[in-house]
Design a protein around this motif. Structure first.
Motif, PDB file in Angstrom:
ATOM      1  N   ARG A 139      14.532   1.097   4.587  1.00 10.49           N
ATOM      2  CA  ARG A 139      14.275   0.907   3.156  1.00 10.49           C
ATOM      3  C   ARG A 139      14.666  -0.504   2.702  1.00 10.49           C
ATOM      4  N   ASN A 140      15.852  -0.967   3.139  1.00  5.85           N
ATOM      5  CA  ASN A 140      16.318  -2.306   2.748  1.00  5.85           C
ATOM      6  C   ASN A 140      15.398  -3.398   3.292  1.00  5.85           C
ATOM      7  N   LEU A 141      14.957  -3.185   4.513  1.00  6.18           N
ATOM      8  CA  LEU A 141      14.117  -4.195   5.145  1.00  6.18           C
ATOM      9  C   LEU A 141      12.773  -4.312   4.419  1.00  6.18           C
ATOM     10  N   ILE A 142      12.224  -3.176   4.021  1.00  8.33           N
ATOM     11  CA  ILE A 142      10.963  -3.196   3.269  1.00  8.33           C
ATOM     12  C   ILE A 142      11.171  -3.944   1.948  1.00  8.33           C
ATOM     13  N   GLU A 143      12.341  -3.754   1.328  1.00  4.91           N
ATOM     14  CA  GLU A 143      12.646  -4.493   0.094  1.00  4.91           C
ATOM     15  C   GLU A 143      12.748  -6.006   0.342  1.00  4.91           C
ATOM     16  N   GLU A 144      13.164  -6.387   1.547  1.00  3.97           N
ATOM     17  CA  GLU A 144      13.239  -7.824   1.904  1.00  3.97           C
ATOM     18  C   GLU A 144      11.860  -8.422   2.173  1.00  3.97           C
ATOM     19  N   GLY A 145      10.837  -7.560   2.275  1.00  2.53           N
ATOM     20  CA  GLY A 145       9.488  -8.073   2.530  1.00  2.53           C
ATOM     21  C   GLY A 145       9.021  -7.915   3.966  1.00  2.53           C
ATOM     22  N   VAL A 448       6.834 -15.545   4.110  1.00  3.24           N
ATOM     23  CA  VAL A 448       6.071 -14.834   3.074  1.00  3.24           C
ATOM     24  C   VAL A 448       6.476 -13.370   3.107  1.00  3.24           C
ATOM     25  N   LYS A 449       6.859 -12.844   1.949  1.00  2.00           N
ATOM     26  CA  LYS A 449       7.227 -11.439   1.886  1.00  2.00           C
ATOM     27  C   LYS A 449       5.979 -10.572   1.870  1.00  2.00           C
ATOM     28  N   GLY A 450       5.995  -9.532   2.668  1.00  2.00           N
ATOM     29  CA  GLY A 450       4.907  -8.558   2.612  1.00  2.00           C
ATOM     30  C   GLY A 450       5.160  -7.568   1.482  1.00  2.00           C
ATOM     31  N   LYS A 451       4.064  -7.136   0.843  1.00  3.59           N
ATOM     32  CA  LYS A 451       4.190  -6.096  -0.176  1.00  3.59           C
ATOM     33  C   LYS A 451       4.040  -4.741   0.506  1.00  3.59           C
ATOM     34  N   GLN A 452       4.482  -3.693  -0.206  1.00  3.86           N
ATOM     35  CA  GLN A 452       4.402  -2.360   0.383  1.00  3.86           C
ATOM     36  C   GLN A 452       2.962  -1.936   0.647  1.00  3.86           C
ATOM     37  N   PHE A 453       2.817  -1.107   1.651  1.00  3.99           N
ATOM     38  CA  PHE A 453       1.509  -0.558   1.975  1.00  3.99           C
ATOM     39  C   PHE A 453       1.115   0.368   0.822  1.00  3.99           C
ATOM     40  N   PRO A 454      -0.059   0.132   0.228  1.00  4.41           N
ATOM     41  CA  PRO A 454      -0.380   0.863  -0.998  1.00  4.41           C
ATOM     42  C   PRO A 454      -0.611   2.360  -0.753  1.00  4.41           C
ATOM     43  N   ALA A 455      -0.139   3.175  -1.688  1.00  4.38           N
ATOM     44  CA  ALA A 455      -0.347   4.627  -1.584  1.00  4.38           C
ATOM     45  C   ALA A 455      -1.848   4.918  -1.589  1.00  4.38           C
ATOM     46  N   LYS A 456      -2.569   4.179  -2.456  1.00  5.93           N
ATOM     47  CA  LYS A 456      -4.024   4.238  -2.368  1.00  5.93           C
ATOM     48  C   LYS A 456      -4.417   3.214  -1.312  1.00  5.93           C
ATOM     49  N   ARG A 457      -4.993   3.711  -0.227  1.00  4.78           N
ATOM     50  CA  ARG A 457      -5.211   2.844   0.943  1.00  4.78           C
ATOM     51  C   ARG A 457      -6.073   1.632   0.654  1.00  4.78           C
ATOM     52  N   PRO A 458      -5.802   0.539   1.366  1.00  2.00           N
ATOM     53  CA  PRO A 458      -6.662  -0.635   1.170  1.00  2.00           C
ATOM     54  C   PRO A 458      -8.094  -0.309   1.578  1.00  2.00           C
TER      55      PRO A 458
END
Ligand SMILES: [Zn+2]
Length: 460
Positions: A139-145, A448-458
């Motif tokens: 969870r923390n790592l995802i917050e770091e990007g 570059v920080k990555g954003k979360q994988f969208p709940a509505k798929r790309p």
């Protein structure tokens, strides 16, 4: 007064090809129009040339500790090669050391990469130790990007995780909007086949391919899809090499599962025949090179959109490192980041297999969507980073060791001549490569920080 104008280009995006000009100010795209009525510090006439978004190579391993050695391109030389190949963002793999935590690994990789990178970069995290601490830190790592994780079904002694661990990590990653990448090969079968071959004295490079046949990969892809299905996690098969695996991914996607796949320039160029060449060891990577039929199916998979991306799996070793007494000891990996665009353009667009828009989809748009970098990266749009590549469709280049920039003493592409080559690469408005020469600066690249994988798929 703008910083930079590129006039008269044939501009290619993921959905359109049109003639126009692009203006750049402070590292961003500020104008896209037929003509730009302003002056600039530098103006280029790109008549007869293509202008594409800079590539996002979603799969590199710079200075990676692996199989008792370290890959020979560090973050400097590897991103010099990237820049010269039109790549403006790499997504590299941080490797959690045994006994370490993934947050410490993130810091470690930032410290290694930040002072050296010449183009921008993001990170995936390879988890090797499945334990409570690392599970909590996802969870923390995802917050770091760092939003994508890579898990290995192969490399039993080094990187392997069992199915329970993979399932549990997927289960956690999906809660916080991450993506799980899988190296799909059945580790037990590889150990069994390799031991048999070696006991029969079969040590040459061609037995590397025989120790990990196509079905060993296909079985793991099937299993990976089922693990993704059970956990509800999105899943990305890295470096897919076989036509049958492509069919499995298509079948999973047709059932509505968020499963995606990547292939690499070497699988699109060579077949297992290369292992019988005098320096066959140099072509050792995993999964191995396959048949002509597989290669054709991978091209078709890219053309019709079943395979979403091309990443390089860039992890190179010099001839001394590759020179080993048997195939099982040869460090796995080849160059790639500098040749993605030339190979895909020359053998794909040039041969009428890939439309230009598809080229942009698989090399920049799709990876930027999957790894949460869009629209900062992977787009030709006002406000996006001015990460661009100008390609001369008529320039022929031999992909020989003399023309490439990696820190190794040979090129597996020595006999490959391409037509269509990047002649100018721009990273956030600055020219980092021109006519085959690196013109950028060490340490100029940014994380570059990555954003979360969208709940509505790309929508890819
Ligand atoms: Zn890899």
């Amino acid at each position: 007064m703008l910083d930079f104008i590129i006039n008269n280009a044939k501009i290619v995006t993921e959905s359109q090809v049109f003639d126009g000009s692009i203006g750049i100010q402070d590292g961003k795209i500020t104008h896209i129009s037929k003509t730009i009525g302003e002056s600039a510090n530098r103006v280029i006439d790109a008549k007869g040339k293509l202008l594409l978004p800079g590539l996002i190579d979603g799969h590199t391993h710079m200075e990676m500790p692996f199989m008792g050695t370290v890959s020979s391109d560090d973050f400097y030389q590897g991103t010099v090669a990237a820049a010269c190949g039109g790549v403006t963002t790499i997504v590299d793999f941080a490797v959690q050391p045994r006994g370490g935590t993934i947050l410490d690994t993130y810091d470690m990789w930032r410290k290694k990469a930040d002072p050296k990178v010449c183009v921008d970069y993001a990170l995936h995290m390879i988890i090797r130790d499945f334990n409570e601490i690392n599970l909590k830190q996802i969870r923390n790592l995802i917050e770091e990007g760092v939003t994508s994780f890579k898990l290995f079904m192969a490399y039993k002694k080094e990187l392997y995780l069992d199915d329970g661990a993979i399932y549990s990590i997927m289960d956690e990653v999906v809660k916080y909007g991450g993506l799980v990448g899988l190296h799909c090969e059945n580790a037990d079968l590889i150990e069994c086949f390799a031991a048999r071959l070696l006991s029969e004295g079969k040590v040459e490079a061609e037995y590397h391919a025989k120790s990990r046949p196509s079905l060993v990969e296909v079985e793991a892809v099937q299993r990976g899809i089922r693990l993704a299905e059970m956990s509800g996690s999105p899943m990305y098969v890295v470096h897919m090499s076989t036509g049958l695996a492509r069919d499995e991914i298509k079948e999973g996607a047709d059932r509505g599962l968020p499963v995606y796949s990547e292939t690499c320039p070497h699988y699109l160029t060579f077949t297992a025949e290369a292992y019988r060449r005098p320096n066959g060891n140099r072509y050792i990577m995993s999964p191995p090179l396959r048949s002509d039929e597989d290669r054709a199916k991978l091209w078709l998979g890219l053309a019709n959109g079943f395979i979403k991306t091309v990443g390089s799996d860039h992890v190179c070793f010099n001839s001394q490192q590759k020179n080993q007494p048997d195939f099982s000891k040869v460090p796995n990996g080849v160059i790639g980041t500098e040749v993605i665009l030339p190979i895909l353009y020359s053998a794909g667009v040039g041969k009428g297999i890939l439309p230009l828009t598809r080229l942009v989809q698989v090399t920049s748009y799709n990876p930027s969507k999957l790894f949460g970098l869009y629209p900062k990266k992977g787009a030709i749009a006002v406000g996006s980073d001015a990460d661009l590549v100008v390609l001369d469709p008529n320039k022929s280049v031999r992909l020989s060791v003399d023309n490439l920039h990696s820190n190794i003493d040979y090129s597996i592409y020595e006999d490959v001549t391409v037509t269509g080559y990047p002649v100018l690469t721009i990273s956030r408005g600055e020219v980092v490569s021109e006519d085959g020469q690196f013109t950028g600066k060490k340490g100029k690249g940014q994380f570059v920080k990555g954003k979360q994988f969208p709940a509505k798929r790309p929508d890819l």
